[in-house]
Design an enzyme around this catalytic site. Structure first.
Site, PDB file in Angstrom:
ATOM      1  N   ASP A  98      40.542  31.355  41.535  1.00 62.44           N
ATOM      2  CA  ASP A  98      40.603  32.231  42.704  1.00 62.44           C
ATOM      3  C   ASP A  98      39.189  32.708  43.036  1.00 62.44           C
ATOM      4  O   ASP A  98      38.220  32.342  42.367  1.00 62.44           O
ATOM      5  CB  ASP A  98      41.575  33.385  42.474  1.00 62.44           C
ATOM      6  CG  ASP A  98      41.186  34.297  41.313  1.00 62.44           C
ATOM      7  OD1 ASP A  98      39.990  34.357  40.949  1.00 62.44           O
ATOM      8  OD2 ASP A  98      42.075  34.971  40.776  1.00 62.44           O
ATOM      9  N   SER A  99      39.076  33.543  44.058  1.00 66.31           N
ATOM     10  CA  SER A  99      37.747  33.975  44.513  1.00 66.31           C
ATOM     11  C   SER A  99      37.013  34.785  43.438  1.00 66.31           C
ATOM     12  O   SER A  99      35.794  34.673  43.310  1.00 66.31           O
ATOM     13  CB  SER A  99      37.851  34.761  45.812  1.00 66.31           C
ATOM     14  OG  SER A  99      38.697  35.876  45.641  1.00 66.31           O
TER      15      SER A  99
END
Length: 111
Positions: A58-59
Site C-alpha cells: 500500500d502507499s
C-alpha cells in the site's frame, strides 16, 4: 534486515545489464520490499512489477521503502519524485541517475 540473494531470472539480468544498474541495487530493493511487507515471492520481483497490483504494497509501505532508500543511499527524494514510483524499474532508474555507488557492506539495520 538481511539482504536477499537469489538467482535473477534472465529477463532481470538483461534489464540490469542494458540499463547499467548494479545487481546489488536490485537485491537491496527486493529485500526492502519483502522487509516492508510486500510479496515474499521473489519470482514476482521483476523490474516492471507494480508496487500495489503485483507486490501487494500500500502507499504506506511504499513510503517506508522510499525512506529506507534515502537512508541507505544517503540521498533525499522529493515527494513529487517519489509519487512517480510505481514499479521497481522506476526506483532503479531514479537511483541510476542520482547515485554513483554505495557500499552495501555499510548497510545499516533498519527499524
Amino acid at each position: 534486515m538481511e539482504i536477499l540473494s537469489f538467482n535473477l531470472p534472465e529477463g532481470v539480468q538483461k534489464y540490469l545489464r542494458e540499463k547499467k544498474i548494479p545487481k546489488e541495487w536490485f537485491y537491496l530493493l527486493a529485500s526492502l520490499i519483502v522487509y516492508r511487507g510486500g510479496t515474499e515471492d521473489v519470482k514476482a520481483l521483476m523490474p516492471e512489477a507494480d508496487f500495489e497490483n503485483d507486490l501487494g504494497m500500500d502507499s504506506l509501505d511504499k513510503v517506508q521503502v522510499v525512506m529506507d532508500i534515502e537512508r541507505v543511499f544517503d540521498i533525499q527524494i522529493a515527494d513529487d519524485e517519489a509519487e512517480r514510483f510505481y514499479t521497481l524499474a522506476d526506483i532503479l532508474e531514479y537511483l541510476r541517475n542520482k547515485v554513483s555507488d554505495v557500499k552495501l557492506s555499510e548497510f545499516v539495520e533498519l527499524d
